[in-house]
Design a protein around this motif. Sequence first.
Motif, short mmCIF file in Angstrom:
data_model
loop_
_atom_site.label_atom_id
_atom_site.label_comp_id
_atom_site.label_asym_id
_atom_site.label_seq_id
_atom_site.Cartn_x
_atom_site.Cartn_y
_atom_site.Cartn_z
N ALA A 63 0.66 -1.22 0.08
CA ALA A 63 -0.19 -0.05 -0.05
C ALA A 63 0.93 1.14 0.00
CB ALA A 63 -0.91 -0.04 1.06
N VAL A 64 1.88 1.28 0.78
CA VAL A 64 2.84 2.45 0.75
C VAL A 64 3.42 2.56 -0.43
CG1 VAL A 64 4.95 3.10 1.81
CG2 VAL A 64 3.14 2.18 3.26
N ARG A 65 4.13 1.62 -1.05
CA ARG A 65 4.49 1.56 -2.52
C ARG A 65 3.70 2.16 -3.42
NH1 ARG A 65 8.42 -3.98 -1.70
NH2 ARG A 65 9.95 -2.82 -0.65
N SER A 66 2.34 1.84 -3.53
CA SER A 66 1.40 2.26 -4.56
C SER A 66 0.71 3.74 -4.03
CB SER A 66 0.41 1.14 -4.54
OG SER A 66 -0.55 1.07 -3.39
N TRP A 67 1.22 4.15 -3.08
CA TRP A 67 0.46 5.46 -2.55
C TRP A 67 0.87 6.68 -3.42
CZ3 TRP A 67 3.18 9.50 0.46
CH2 TRP A 67 2.20 10.42 0.98
N GLN A 68 -0.25 7.26 -3.82
CA GLN A 68 -0.07 8.42 -4.62
C GLN A 68 -0.72 9.56 -3.91
OE1 GLN A 68 1.71 8.67 -7.27
NE2 GLN A 68 2.42 6.79 -7.06
N PRO A 69 -0.29 10.49 -3.10
CA PRO A 69 -0.62 11.51 -2.36
C PRO A 69 -1.61 12.43 -3.36
CG PRO A 69 1.61 11.89 -2.52
CD PRO A 69 1.32 10.47 -3.26
N GLY A 70 -2.84 12.82 -3.03
CA GLY A 70 -3.64 13.69 -3.65
C GLY A 70 -2.99 15.11 -3.79
N GLU A 71 -3.73 15.99 -4.67
CA GLU A 71 -3.24 17.25 -4.73
C GLU A 71 -3.71 18.12 -3.47
OE1 GLU A 71 -1.92 18.92 -7.70
OE2 GLU A 71 -1.41 16.94 -8.39
#
Length: 167
Positions: A63-71
């Motif tokens: 999950a951490v590796r695939s995490w894309q923080p939002g704008e």
Amino acid sequence: MQLKLLPFALTLICVSNLVLASEDRSSKDISLALAVEGFNLRNDQQREQAGQLPLTEEEVVAAVRSWQPGEKPKVSNDLRNRVRAIAETRVMPPGALLGRVAVHYQSGYRFEVYRIMLNVVGSETELPANVVVRNHFISSRKIRPEEQRELDESLAAIKSTADDSKQ
């Protein structure tokens, strides 16, 4: 201002249903394996009721590796690096926690969920980073009028607190 505050306010409302991985945020580093084990021990009954498997260290890492923080809100590079380091070091930094959300409100509906979140704090001036580790929907229904009133009151209180802190 109200539109920018709304996602934050809904997050805060959901936090009232967040089951923390410890009584408070740790002031020390903690191994990811120990944090996962503690989370599973504290959430065993709810997990079984939701028909879910225990959380694994590998699930958190993925999950951490695939995490894309939002704008919005913008995540600082320092906070982004703190989150990413969890996957590489398998160590949770001070202030990080694993939690579970049981109820989520959105678009006039109340959702019962089994959502596992990794919450990592940043500086005093930024909101924490939230990584969804698992998101399982159980049920949904329209929000009842009395619930809508409570949500509206909570949002008004949050907005008032935010306005007061700016003065």
